[in-house]
Design a protein around this motif. Sequence first.
Motif, PDB file in Angstrom:
ATOM      1  N   GLY A  19       0.925  -1.414   0.326  1.00  0.00           N
ATOM      2  CA  GLY A  19      -0.196   0.042  -0.088  1.00  0.00           C
ATOM      3  C   GLY A  19       0.657   1.205   0.161  1.00  0.00           C
ATOM      4  O   GLY A  19      -0.001   2.451  -0.267  1.00  0.00           O
ATOM      5  N   TRP A  20       1.846   0.880   0.678  1.00  0.00           N
ATOM      6  CA  TRP A  20       2.901   2.372   0.614  1.00  0.00           C
ATOM      7  C   TRP A  20       3.173   2.478  -0.422  1.00  0.00           C
ATOM      8  O   TRP A  20       3.868   3.522  -0.332  1.00  0.00           O
ATOM      9  CB  TRP A  20       4.075   1.729   1.460  1.00  0.00           C
ATOM     10  N   THR A  21       3.283   2.123  -0.995  1.00  0.00           N
ATOM     11  CA  THR A  21       3.713   1.619  -2.560  1.00  0.00           C
ATOM     12  C   THR A  21       3.348   1.954  -4.217  1.00  0.00           C
ATOM     13  O   THR A  21       3.332   1.502  -4.776  1.00  0.00           O
ATOM     14  CB  THR A  21       4.789   0.709  -3.041  1.00  0.00           C
ATOM     15  N   ARG A  22       1.839   1.774  -3.053  1.00  0.00           N
ATOM     16  CA  ARG A  22       0.540   2.351  -4.134  1.00  0.00           C
ATOM     17  C   ARG A  22       0.240   0.661  -5.122  1.00  0.00           C
ATOM     18  O   ARG A  22       0.530   1.247  -6.490  1.00  0.00           O
ATOM     19  CB  ARG A  22       0.730   3.968  -5.006  1.00  0.00           C
ATOM     20  N   SER A  23       0.525  -0.117  -3.942  1.00  0.00           N
ATOM     21  CA  SER A  23       0.687  -0.679  -4.819  1.00  0.00           C
ATOM     22  C   SER A  23      -0.748  -2.017  -3.888  1.00  0.00           C
ATOM     23  O   SER A  23      -1.008  -1.589  -3.146  1.00  0.00           O
ATOM     24  CB  SER A  23       1.347  -1.044  -5.038  1.00  0.00           C
ATOM     25  N   SER A  24      -0.736  -3.655  -4.646  1.00  0.00           N
ATOM     26  CA  SER A  24      -1.788  -4.240  -3.436  1.00  0.00           C
ATOM     27  C   SER A  24      -0.562  -5.283  -3.443  1.00  0.00           C
ATOM     28  O   SER A  24      -0.142  -5.619  -4.799  1.00  0.00           O
ATOM     29  CB  SER A  24      -3.177  -4.330  -4.400  1.00  0.00           C
ATOM     30  N   MET A  25      -1.819  -6.490  -2.838  1.00  0.00           N
ATOM     31  CA  MET A  25      -0.918  -8.052  -2.980  1.00  0.00           C
ATOM     32  C   MET A  25      -1.853  -8.630  -3.796  1.00  0.00           C
ATOM     33  O   MET A  25      -0.860  -9.364  -4.710  1.00  0.00           O
ATOM     34  CB  MET A  25      -1.555  -8.383  -1.653  1.00  0.00           C
ATOM     35  N   ALA A  26      -2.557  -8.079  -4.799  1.00  0.00           N
ATOM     36  CA  ALA A  26      -3.651  -8.811  -6.266  1.00  0.00           C
ATOM     37  C   ALA A  26      -1.643  -8.234  -7.749  1.00  0.00           C
ATOM     38  O   ALA A  26      -2.656  -9.500  -8.437  1.00  0.00           O
ATOM     39  CB  ALA A  26      -4.058  -7.993  -6.334  1.00  0.00           C
ATOM     40  N   ASP A  27      -1.395  -7.537  -6.671  1.00  0.00           N
ATOM     41  CA  ASP A  27       0.141  -7.048  -8.369  1.00  0.00           C
ATOM     42  C   ASP A  27       0.951  -7.816  -8.199  1.00  0.00           C
ATOM     43  O   ASP A  27       1.741  -7.714  -9.057  1.00  0.00           O
ATOM     44  CB  ASP A  27      -0.454  -5.422  -7.834  1.00  0.00           C
ATOM     45  N   MET A  28       1.034  -8.897  -6.955  1.00  0.00           N
ATOM     46  CA  MET A  28       2.179  -9.169  -6.602  1.00  0.00           C
ATOM     47  C   MET A  28       2.285 -10.922  -7.513  1.00  0.00           C
ATOM     48  O   MET A  28       2.115 -11.877  -6.781  1.00  0.00           O
ATOM     49  CB  MET A  28       2.536  -9.803  -5.200  1.00  0.00           C
ATOM     50  N   GLY A  29       2.482 -11.055  -8.767  1.00  0.00           N
ATOM     51  CA  GLY A  29       2.425 -11.460  -9.172  1.00  0.00           C
ATOM     52  C   GLY A  29       3.297 -13.017  -9.706  1.00  0.00           C
ATOM     53  O   GLY A  29       3.780 -13.801 -10.228  1.00  0.00           O
ATOM     54  N   TYR A  30       4.759 -12.192  -9.551  1.00  0.00           N
ATOM     55  CA  TYR A  30       6.218 -11.856 -10.305  1.00  0.00           C
ATOM     56  C   TYR A  30       7.069 -12.765  -9.324  1.00  0.00           C
ATOM     57  O   TYR A  30       7.194 -12.370  -8.290  1.00  0.00           O
ATOM     58  CB  TYR A  30       6.526 -11.592 -11.710  1.00  0.00           C
ATOM     59  N   TRP A  31       7.728 -13.697  -9.278  1.00  0.00           N
ATOM     60  CA  TRP A  31       8.691 -13.437  -8.110  1.00  0.00           C
ATOM     61  C   TRP A  31       9.844 -12.353  -8.025  1.00  0.00           C
ATOM     62  O   TRP A  31      10.014 -12.369  -6.627  1.00  0.00           O
ATOM     63  CB  TRP A  31       9.496 -15.110  -8.232  1.00  0.00           C
ATOM     64  N   VAL A  32      10.403 -11.669  -8.991  1.00  0.00           N
ATOM     65  CA  VAL A  32      10.214 -10.671  -8.488  1.00  0.00           C
ATOM     66  C   VAL A  32       9.812  -9.423  -6.961  1.00  0.00           C
ATOM     67  O   VAL A  32      10.346  -8.766  -6.731  1.00  0.00           O
ATOM     68  CB  VAL A  32      11.095  -9.664 -10.046  1.00  0.00           C
TER      69      VAL A  32
END
Length: 108
Positions: A19-32
């Motif tokens: 959330g601090w990086t203006r993302s979400s857990m749903a955006d965590m799709g790749y190993w990177v």
Amino acid sequence: MAVIVGVAVAALAFVLMPGWTRSSMADMGYWVDWLNLAAMVIGAGGVAAAFVWPLSVMWRSRTGNRLRSASRAPGDLGPARRRQAPTTMRRCTDPAHGPGRVRAGAHR
């Protein structure tokens, strides 16, 4: 204590960091993405532990001294500060040592 605070901050950062990086857990799709999140979380926990460690050592030394001294007998100074057996002080009569110097265990 510092390790516990570091792990707690890392666990909290794991949830809040996307959330601090203006993302979400749903955006965590790749190993990177997971690797970057892990690196940031470990860094946040390490910084928190490095900040708390000196404070916890100072707090432990202050409270530890009080707790240890309260558990001792009134005249006991502890193993490191116990007084040594008194030595006999005599005047040295040897002229090479100077006029009337007082020395412990001096020869006559």
